[in-house]
Design a protein around this motif. Structure first.
Motif, PDB file in Angstrom:
ATOM      1  N   GLY A  63       0.415  13.466  15.691  1.00  0.00           N
ATOM      2  CA  GLY A  63       0.126  13.162  14.263  1.00  0.00           C
ATOM      3  C   GLY A  63       0.575  11.609  14.080  1.00  0.00           C
ATOM      4  O   GLY A  63      -0.243  11.087  13.422  1.00  0.00           O
ATOM      5  N   TYR A  64       1.712  11.000  14.644  1.00  0.00           N
ATOM      6  CA  TYR A  64       1.726   9.699  14.631  1.00  0.00           C
ATOM      7  C   TYR A  64       0.518   8.709  15.085  1.00  0.00           C
ATOM      8  O   TYR A  64      -0.027   8.082  14.517  1.00  0.00           O
ATOM      9  CB  TYR A  64       2.919   9.141  15.062  1.00  0.00           C
ATOM     10  CG  TYR A  64       2.891   7.598  15.106  1.00  0.00           C
ATOM     11  CD1 TYR A  64       3.341   7.098  13.892  1.00  0.00           C
ATOM     12  CD2 TYR A  64       2.996   7.009  16.142  1.00  0.00           C
ATOM     13  CE1 TYR A  64       3.650   5.594  13.870  1.00  0.00           C
ATOM     14  CE2 TYR A  64       2.879   5.409  16.273  1.00  0.00           C
ATOM     15  CZ  TYR A  64       3.405   4.694  15.021  1.00  0.00           C
ATOM     16  OH  TYR A  64       3.463   3.619  15.098  1.00  0.00           O
ATOM     17  N   LEU A  65       0.137   9.235  16.379  1.00  0.00           N
ATOM     18  CA  LEU A  65      -1.092   8.437  16.909  1.00  0.00           C
ATOM     19  C   LEU A  65      -2.261   8.698  16.064  1.00  0.00           C
ATOM     20  O   LEU A  65      -2.831   7.780  16.036  1.00  0.00           O
ATOM     21  CB  LEU A  65      -1.220   8.962  18.318  1.00  0.00           C
ATOM     22  CG  LEU A  65      -0.198   8.689  19.179  1.00  0.00           C
ATOM     23  CD1 LEU A  65      -0.192   9.302  20.627  1.00  0.00           C
ATOM     24  CD2 LEU A  65       0.170   7.159  19.505  1.00  0.00           C
ATOM     25  N   LEU A  66      -2.762   9.732  15.859  1.00  0.00           N
ATOM     26  CA  LEU A  66      -3.618  10.002  14.764  1.00  0.00           C
ATOM     27  C   LEU A  66      -3.554   9.492  13.456  1.00  0.00           C
ATOM     28  O   LEU A  66      -4.578   9.032  12.940  1.00  0.00           O
ATOM     29  CB  LEU A  66      -3.810  11.595  14.698  1.00  0.00           C
ATOM     30  CG  LEU A  66      -4.436  12.185  16.032  1.00  0.00           C
ATOM     31  CD1 LEU A  66      -4.539  13.857  15.234  1.00  0.00           C
ATOM     32  CD2 LEU A  66      -5.992  11.883  16.169  1.00  0.00           C
ATOM     33  N   PHE A  67      -2.426   9.409  12.887  1.00  0.00           N
ATOM     34  CA  PHE A  67      -2.262   8.736  11.601  1.00  0.00           C
ATOM     35  C   PHE A  67      -2.673   7.214  11.697  1.00  0.00           C
ATOM     36  O   PHE A  67      -3.157   6.524  10.750  1.00  0.00           O
ATOM     37  CB  PHE A  67      -0.675   8.601  11.312  1.00  0.00           C
ATOM     38  CG  PHE A  67      -0.108   8.226   9.884  1.00  0.00           C
ATOM     39  CD1 PHE A  67      -0.389   8.983   8.814  1.00  0.00           C
ATOM     40  CD2 PHE A  67      -0.110   6.752   9.645  1.00  0.00           C
ATOM     41  CE1 PHE A  67      -0.186   8.733   7.695  1.00  0.00           C
ATOM     42  CE2 PHE A  67       0.533   6.377   8.486  1.00  0.00           C
ATOM     43  CZ  PHE A  67       0.339   7.119   7.345  1.00  0.00           C
ATOM     44  N   ARG A  68      -2.181   6.463  13.097  1.00  0.00           N
ATOM     45  CA  ARG A  68      -2.700   5.220  13.308  1.00  0.00           C
ATOM     46  C   ARG A  68      -4.172   5.095  13.394  1.00  0.00           C
ATOM     47  O   ARG A  68      -4.548   4.071  12.875  1.00  0.00           O
ATOM     48  CB  ARG A  68      -1.879   4.517  14.378  1.00  0.00           C
ATOM     49  CG  ARG A  68      -0.327   4.450  14.451  1.00  0.00           C
ATOM     50  CD  ARG A  68       0.107   3.414  13.583  1.00  0.00           C
ATOM     51  NE  ARG A  68      -0.421   2.045  13.792  1.00  0.00           N
ATOM     52  CZ  ARG A  68       0.165   1.108  14.706  1.00  0.00           C
ATOM     53  NH1 ARG A  68       1.335   1.485  14.975  1.00  0.00           N
ATOM     54  NH2 ARG A  68      -0.524   0.185  14.963  1.00  0.00           N
ATOM     55  N   ALA A  69      -4.714   5.813  14.250  1.00  0.00           N
ATOM     56  CA  ALA A  69      -6.075   6.014  14.313  1.00  0.00           C
ATOM     57  C   ALA A  69      -7.050   6.303  13.015  1.00  0.00           C
ATOM     58  O   ALA A  69      -7.984   5.682  12.892  1.00  0.00           O
ATOM     59  CB  ALA A  69      -6.544   7.020  15.401  1.00  0.00           C
ATOM     60  N   GLY A  70      -6.434   7.156  12.393  1.00  0.00           N
ATOM     61  CA  GLY A  70      -7.151   7.647  11.052  1.00  0.00           C
ATOM     62  C   GLY A  70      -7.044   6.726   9.901  1.00  0.00           C
ATOM     63  O   GLY A  70      -7.701   6.799   8.977  1.00  0.00           O
ATOM     64  N   LYS A  71      -6.190   5.846  10.100  1.00  0.00           N
ATOM     65  CA  LYS A  71      -5.796   4.772   9.065  1.00  0.00           C
ATOM     66  C   LYS A  71      -5.604   5.522   7.505  1.00  0.00           C
ATOM     67  O   LYS A  71      -5.931   4.884   6.493  1.00  0.00           O
ATOM     68  CB  LYS A  71      -7.018   3.728   9.112  1.00  0.00           C
ATOM     69  CG  LYS A  71      -7.177   3.030  10.348  1.00  0.00           C
ATOM     70  CD  LYS A  71      -8.411   2.210  10.248  1.00  0.00           C
ATOM     71  CE  LYS A  71      -8.803   1.497  11.538  1.00  0.00           C
ATOM     72  NZ  LYS A  71     -10.149   0.955  11.960  1.00  0.00           N
ATOM     73  N   VAL A  72      -4.689   6.353   7.595  1.00  0.00           N
ATOM     74  CA  VAL A  72      -4.440   6.908   6.352  1.00  0.00           C
ATOM     75  C   VAL A  72      -3.503   5.846   5.430  1.00  0.00           C
ATOM     76  O   VAL A  72      -2.571   5.458   6.178  1.00  0.00           O
ATOM     77  CB  VAL A  72      -3.285   8.415   6.532  1.00  0.00           C
ATOM     78  CG1 VAL A  72      -3.034   8.880   5.308  1.00  0.00           C
ATOM     79  CG2 VAL A  72      -4.156   9.238   7.467  1.00  0.00           C
ATOM     80  N   SER A  73      -3.843   5.785   4.184  1.00  0.00           N
ATOM     81  CA  SER A  73      -3.420   4.829   3.325  1.00  0.00           C
ATOM     82  C   SER A  73      -3.567   5.164   2.078  1.00  0.00           C
ATOM     83  O   SER A  73      -4.339   5.914   1.422  1.00  0.00           O
ATOM     84  CB  SER A  73      -4.291   3.547   3.509  1.00  0.00           C
ATOM     85  OG  SER A  73      -3.990   2.465   2.556  1.00  0.00           O
ATOM     86  N   SER A  74      -2.567   4.617   1.217  1.00  0.00           N
ATOM     87  CA  SER A  74      -2.483   5.121  -0.342  1.00  0.00           C
ATOM     88  C   SER A  74      -3.552   4.286  -0.926  1.00  0.00           C
ATOM     89  O   SER A  74      -3.889   4.394  -2.025  1.00  0.00           O
ATOM     90  CB  SER A  74      -1.256   4.802  -0.843  1.00  0.00           C
ATOM     91  OG  SER A  74      -0.748   3.464  -0.796  1.00  0.00           O
ATOM     92  N   GLU A  75      -3.991   3.163  -0.268  1.00  0.00           N
ATOM     93  CA  GLU A  75      -5.104   2.586  -0.850  1.00  0.00           C
ATOM     94  C   GLU A  75      -6.454   3.127  -0.610  1.00  0.00           C
ATOM     95  O   GLU A  75      -7.438   2.604  -1.300  1.00  0.00           O
ATOM     96  CB  GLU A  75      -4.955   1.113  -0.294  1.00  0.00           C
ATOM     97  CG  GLU A  75      -3.764   0.258  -0.931  1.00  0.00           C
ATOM     98  CD  GLU A  75      -3.206  -0.815   0.101  1.00  0.00           C
ATOM     99  OE1 GLU A  75      -4.237  -1.119   1.202  1.00  0.00           O
ATOM    100  OE2 GLU A  75      -2.191  -1.409  -0.112  1.00  0.00           O
ATOM    101  N   ASN A  76      -6.596   3.806   0.289  1.00  0.00           N
ATOM    102  CA  ASN A  76      -7.764   4.835   0.716  1.00  0.00           C
ATOM    103  C   ASN A  76      -7.737   6.157   0.142  1.00  0.00           C
ATOM    104  O   ASN A  76      -7.414   7.078   0.925  1.00  0.00           O
ATOM    105  CB  ASN A  76      -8.144   4.437   2.142  1.00  0.00           C
ATOM    106  CG  ASN A  76      -9.330   5.156   2.562  1.00  0.00           C
ATOM    107  OD1 ASN A  76     -10.051   5.998   1.709  1.00  0.00           O
ATOM    108  ND2 ASN A  76      -9.801   4.910   3.944  1.00  0.00           N
TER     109      ASN A  76
END
Length: 102
Positions: free
Chosen positions: A61-74
């Protein structure tokens, strides 16, 4: 953002949602279904297997979080992230309602 990032965002939510039941059952000393149980996903695995499975899901999940660029700005990435959480949580609640008794 490109469409593969949104796919990663969805699976971030799914993997991180999957951490919770396995980690909670594992640290509580309870047996709970994992893919390693017999039969897979229906039988009950040991608390240690559940903790290890939860930690594996957390790392992915952490690795995908970085790859997915989950952000409160997006905002779209957040919507897809929460859709992943909702999807896995809903499916799990139905599936695990039928687990074998202790």
């Amino acid at each position: 953002m490109h469409w593969p990032n949104y796919i990663a965002c969805f699976f971030v939510g799914a993997f991180l949602a999957n951490v919770v039941p396995h980690f909670v059952h594992g640290i509580s000393g309870d047996r709970f279904p994992t893919p390693f149980a017999k039969p897979p996903g229906k039988g009950l695995s040991s608390p240690l297997v559940n903790v290890l499975w939860a930690l594996f899901n957390l790392v992915i999940g952490y690795l995908l979080f970085r790859a997915g660029k989950v952000s409160s700005e997006n905002i779209p990435s957040l919507i897809v992230f929460f859709a992943g959480i909702a999807a896995l949580s809903t499916l799990s609640s139905v599936r695990f309602a039928k687990k074998e008794p202790k």
